[in-house]
Every structure is written in C-alpha cells, then in structure tokens.
Design an enzyme around this catalytic site. Structure first.
Site, short mmCIF file in Angstrom:
data_model
loop_
_atom_site.label_atom_id
_atom_site.label_comp_id
_atom_site.label_asym_id
_atom_site.label_seq_id
_atom_site.Cartn_x
_atom_site.Cartn_y
_atom_site.Cartn_z
CG ASN A 30 4.73 5.85 5.17
OD1 ASN A 30 3.53 6.04 5.35
ND2 ASN A 30 5.24 4.65 4.96
CB THR A 31 6.03 4.06 1.20
OG1 THR A 31 6.69 3.24 0.23
CG2 THR A 31 4.63 3.50 1.43
N GLY A 32 5.58 4.97 -1.67
CA GLY A 32 4.77 4.80 -2.87
C GLY A 32 4.28 6.10 -3.49
CB ILE A 33 1.07 6.75 -5.24
CG1 ILE A 33 1.23 5.55 -6.21
CG2 ILE A 33 0.36 7.89 -5.93
CD1 ILE A 33 -0.06 4.83 -6.54
CB SER A 157 -8.06 1.13 -7.93
OG SER A 157 -7.61 0.10 -8.76
CE1 TYR A 182 -6.80 -1.43 -3.03
CE2 TYR A 182 -7.26 -2.32 -5.21
CZ TYR A 182 -6.67 -1.36 -4.41
OH TYR A 182 -5.96 -0.33 -4.98
N1 LIG Z 1 0.05 0.56 -6.75
C1 LIG Z 1 -0.95 0.41 -7.64
O1 LIG Z 1 -0.78 -0.27 -8.68
C2 LIG Z 1 -2.26 1.07 -7.41
C3 LIG Z 1 -2.52 1.83 -6.29
N2 LIG Z 1 -3.75 2.38 -6.11
C4 LIG Z 1 -4.05 3.17 -4.91
O2 LIG Z 1 -3.03 4.11 -4.67
C5 LIG Z 1 -2.98 4.45 -3.28
C6 LIG Z 1 -1.53 4.46 -2.82
O3 LIG Z 1 -1.05 3.13 -2.91
P1 LIG Z 1 0.48 2.75 -3.19
O4 LIG Z 1 1.36 3.91 -3.04
O5 LIG Z 1 0.50 1.97 -4.43
O6 LIG Z 1 0.68 1.71 -1.98
P2 LIG Z 1 1.74 1.65 -0.77
O7 LIG Z 1 1.42 0.38 -0.05
O8 LIG Z 1 3.11 1.83 -1.28
O9 LIG Z 1 1.35 2.89 0.13
C7 LIG Z 1 0.17 2.89 0.91
C8 LIG Z 1 0.28 3.91 1.99
O10 LIG Z 1 -0.91 3.83 2.78
C9 LIG Z 1 -0.52 3.77 4.14
N3 LIG Z 1 -1.51 3.13 5.00
C10 LIG Z 1 -1.95 1.86 4.97
N4 LIG Z 1 -2.79 1.63 5.98
C11 LIG Z 1 -2.90 2.79 6.67
C12 LIG Z 1 -3.59 3.18 7.84
N5 LIG Z 1 -4.33 2.33 8.55
N6 LIG Z 1 -3.47 4.45 8.26
C13 LIG Z 1 -2.70 5.33 7.59
N7 LIG Z 1 -1.99 5.01 6.50
C14 LIG Z 1 -2.09 3.75 6.05
C15 LIG Z 1 0.79 3.00 4.13
O11 LIG Z 1 1.49 3.19 5.35
P3 LIG Z 1 2.58 2.08 5.85
O12 LIG Z 1 3.78 2.23 4.95
O13 LIG Z 1 2.84 2.46 7.27
O14 LIG Z 1 1.93 0.75 5.70
C16 LIG Z 1 1.44 3.66 2.95
O15 LIG Z 1 2.00 4.89 3.32
C17 LIG Z 1 -3.87 3.43 -2.58
O16 LIG Z 1 -5.09 4.05 -2.24
C18 LIG Z 1 -4.10 2.35 -3.63
O17 LIG Z 1 -5.33 1.70 -3.47
C19 LIG Z 1 -4.74 2.24 -7.05
C20 LIG Z 1 -4.52 1.52 -8.18
C21 LIG Z 1 -3.28 0.87 -8.45
C1 LIG Z 2 -1.18 -9.50 -16.25
C2 LIG Z 2 -0.34 -8.28 -16.59
C3 LIG Z 2 -0.24 -7.19 -15.75
C4 LIG Z 2 -1.06 -7.24 -14.51
C5 LIG Z 2 -1.86 -6.28 -14.09
C6 LIG Z 2 -2.56 -6.34 -12.85
C7 LIG Z 2 -2.72 -7.63 -12.14
C8 LIG Z 2 -3.03 -5.19 -12.34
C9 LIG Z 2 -3.65 -5.02 -11.08
C10 LIG Z 2 -3.89 -3.77 -10.64
C11 LIG Z 2 -4.35 -3.48 -9.33
C12 LIG Z 2 -4.56 -4.52 -8.35
C13 LIG Z 2 -4.58 -2.21 -9.04
C14 LIG Z 2 -4.83 -1.75 -7.73
O1 LIG Z 2 -5.68 -0.97 -7.48
C15 LIG Z 2 0.71 -6.04 -16.02
C16 LIG Z 2 1.56 -5.85 -14.78
C17 LIG Z 2 -0.02 -4.73 -16.35
C18 LIG Z 2 1.65 -6.31 -17.18
C19 LIG Z 2 1.00 -6.99 -18.32
C20 LIG Z 2 0.41 -8.33 -17.88
#
Ligand SMILES: NC(=O)C1=CN([C@@H]2O[C@H](COP(=O)(O)OP(=O)(O)OC[C@H]3O[C@@H](n4cnc5c(N)ncnc54)[C@H](OP(=O)(O)O)[C@@H]3O)[C@@H](O)[C@H]2O)C=CC1
Ligand SMILES: CC1=C(/C=C/C(C)=C/C=C/C(C)=C/C=O)C(C)(C)CCC1
Length: 300
Positions: A30-33, A157, A182
C-alpha cells in the site's frame, strides 16, 4: 550533489518480460517500495494481489494502480503479518481463489518500533519481518511449486551487516535495542533465503529465491524514529525514490536466466556481498528449525 545522488540511486531493472496470465503477491504493497513493485508488475500485465494490513489504504492504491496501468486485475486482500491467524486466513483464501502463484514478493517491514509483540508473542521485528514471511511462504510453497518456474523475493537490507541471530534472546526479552532488532530480522531474511534456496534446489522444484537490499529509500519506513525521519528529510534529495527502490526486487522477480543465482543477495540489480553471519549454513539451518518450532510447522 548530482554525482552522489547518481551513486546512491543506481540499478535499473531493464528486463522487458511481460506477465500476462501470471499471478503475483506483494506484501506491504500500500506504500513505499511495495506499492511501486506492485505497480510495475501490474503494468506488465500480471494479476497482482496487494497483501495489506489496512485494506482501506490498499483499496485506494489498487484504484490508483488500475488507473495508471489500465490493468483491472489488481486485488487487495487483508494480511497482517503480526498475527499468524491473519496470515493463515490470507493463505487459505488465496489458495481457494487462485490456481497459480508465479511471484511472491515478501516486502512488508517495520523498522525501529518500540518494544512490542505480535499477536503470537513474537518480538515485532522478528515477528513481522522474518517469522510472518516465513509462515506465509511456507503456506504458499506448494502453489509456487505447482506454478514453476516461479520466484520468491525477500526484501532484506544492508542493515543485516549489524545483525546477529541470538537464539537465546530471539524475542528480545533479555535485551532489546530497536535499531539492532531491525538488523537481526533483516539478517534472518537472508538466512531464510539461503536455506529455502538450498532446499528448493535439492528437490528440483523450479522455484527460485532471492534476497535484496533496495537501497536507501525515501519511504515511511522511518516513521518510528525521529532521528531517522530527520536524516531522511535532510538527505531526501540524495536517497532513492520508492520507484528506484523497487528496481532490485523487480530485477530478481523478472530477469531471465537468474535461476542459477537462486539463494543470492542483490543490491542495485547486481549480486551483492553479505556478512559472514549471513553465510553461516549452521545458523541458517538452526534458524529454519527454530522458526518452524515457533510457528507450529513440522520440522523436516
Ligand atoms: N526504505 C529503505 O531505505 C529501506 C527499506 N528496506 C526494506 O524494504 C521493505 C519495504 O520498506 P519501505 O517501502 O521502505 O517501507 P514502508 O514503511 O513505506 O512500507 C512498509 C510496508 O509494510 C507494511 N507492513 C508493516 N507492518 C505490517 C504488518 N504487520 N502486516 C502487513 N504489512 C505490514 C506497511 O503497511 P502500513 O502502511 O499499513 O503500515 C507498508 O505497506 C521493508 O522490508 C524494509 O525493511 C530495506 C533497506 C532500506
Ligand atoms: C549519513 C548519510 C546517509 C544515511 C544513511 C543511513 C542512515 C542509512 C540507513 C539505512 C537503513 C536504515 C536501511 C534500512 O534497511 C545518507 C542518507 C545515505 C546520505 C549521506 C549521509
């Protein structure tokens, strides 16, 4: 600045594969990736199930995707990964409804939430990010095998590098730090991917499995941490958009000839190095057995 942005945002899925007649499930769509991943799968003609804990949010996104792609086969089903009853109900309905499943994207995730437990008493990160997807995959595996060639993509991640599997403290009851929790769960995603790939290869099933790091992506993932929200705001120009963040998941789901790399970890649409912990087969096997135990799945 444009150079740094380019460096942090590389990796494009260039596959031209189309998906008419194919069925995909994306968790947390529903959101994000997840939303961008589902949109691209729909654009390529697949029937896409948005597996969301909030059905209302899911329906709004499904309509948006239908409008943007012209694909009406975008369906929303309730899935709360923090409740094994909900996971079992989702799987049961899906199995009754669909003959095939070609692509399962285990994308949903939570990060840095305060200490809390799922309906079944699992620590929230381990419960949602690892155990929830472990159970979902287990319940859908026969369908994936029947639909082979089929693929599972586990969204992990880079944070897995800081993760450890503390078998004596899997539920964070002895000590807990939300950031590390996490990381542990993201390490579990990679270990699960490798163990599942080993088992699927051994049985010659035609199902392949990949873990991915999507990059640092501007999404709602940082919602539980004021510091991370601030970092994300400050650096929003440099980090990936959700659409860019979806590229590696799409690459693993779509690229032809990737079967030989089943079990590998990908970042920016390339095979990526994982930590020593993430390459430990003994830990992967033990985590598999412990996960089965916790979820009431017979250990084989
Ligand atoms: N963003 C980043 O920089 C990074 C992301 N990731 C990974 O990418 C994936 C997607 O994350 P991202 O799009 O960034 O994050 P978002 O928070 O934007 O999206 C997360 C999604 O997971 C859903 N979710 C959370 N809890 C539950 C649950 N209990 N049951 C079903 N759905 C659930 C959320 O639903 P709701 O909206 O209802 O909460 C939402 O749709 C994750 O696995 C994250 O760990 C990995 C590395 C970096
Ligand atoms: C300091 C810093 C950064 C921070 C990166 C961080 C904190 C990344 C965390 C990633 C996570 C938590 C991933 C989830 O799975 C950016 C934004 C690259 C820009 C350059 C400087």
């Amino acid at each position: 600045a444009p150079q740094i942005r380019k460096m942090l945002s590389s990796g494009v899925c260039t596959s031209t594969v189309q998906l008419p007649g194919k069925v995909a499930v994306v968790t947390g769509a529903n959101t994000g990736i997840g939303k961008e991943t589902a949109k691209e799968l729909a654009r390529r003609g697949a029937r896409v199930y948005l597996a969301c804990r909030d059905v209302q949010k899911g329906e709004l996104v499904a309509r948006e995707i239908q409008m943007m792609t012209g694909n009406q086969q975008v369906l929303v089903r309730k899935l709360d990964l923090a409740d094994t009853k909900s996971i079992r109900a989702f799987a049961q309905c899906f199995l009754e409804e669909e003959k095939h499943l070609h692509i399962l994207i285990n994308n949903a995730g939570v990060m840095m939430c305060p200490y809390s437990k799922t309906a079944d008493g699992f620590e929230m990160h381990m419960g949602v990010n690892h155990l929830g997807h472990f159970l979902l995959t287990h319940l859908l595996l026969e369908k994936l095998k029947e639909s082979a060639p089929s693929r599972v993509v586990n969204v992990s991640s880079l944070a897995h590098h800081l993760g450890r599997i503390h078998f004596h403290n899997l539920q964070g009851e002895k000590f807990y730090q939300s950031g590390l929790a996490y990381c542990h769960s993201k390490l579990a995603n990679i270990l699960f991917t490798q163990e599942l790939a080993r088992r699927l290869k051994a049985s010659g099933s035609g199902v392949t499995v990949y873990s991915v790091h999507p990059g640092t992506v501007n999404s709602e993932l940082v919602r539980h941490s004021a510091l991370m929200r601030w970092i994300w705001r400050m650096f929003s120009f440099f980090i990936k958009t959700p659409q860019q963040g979806a590229q590696t998941s799409l690459y693993c789901a779509l690229t032809e000839g990737l079967e030989v790399l089943s079990g590998n970890h990908f970042s920016d649409c390339h095979v990526a190095w994982v930590s020593a912990q993430a390459r430990n087969e003994t830990v992967a096997r033990r985590l598999w057995d412990v996960s089965c135990d916790l979820l009431g799945i017979p250990v084989d």
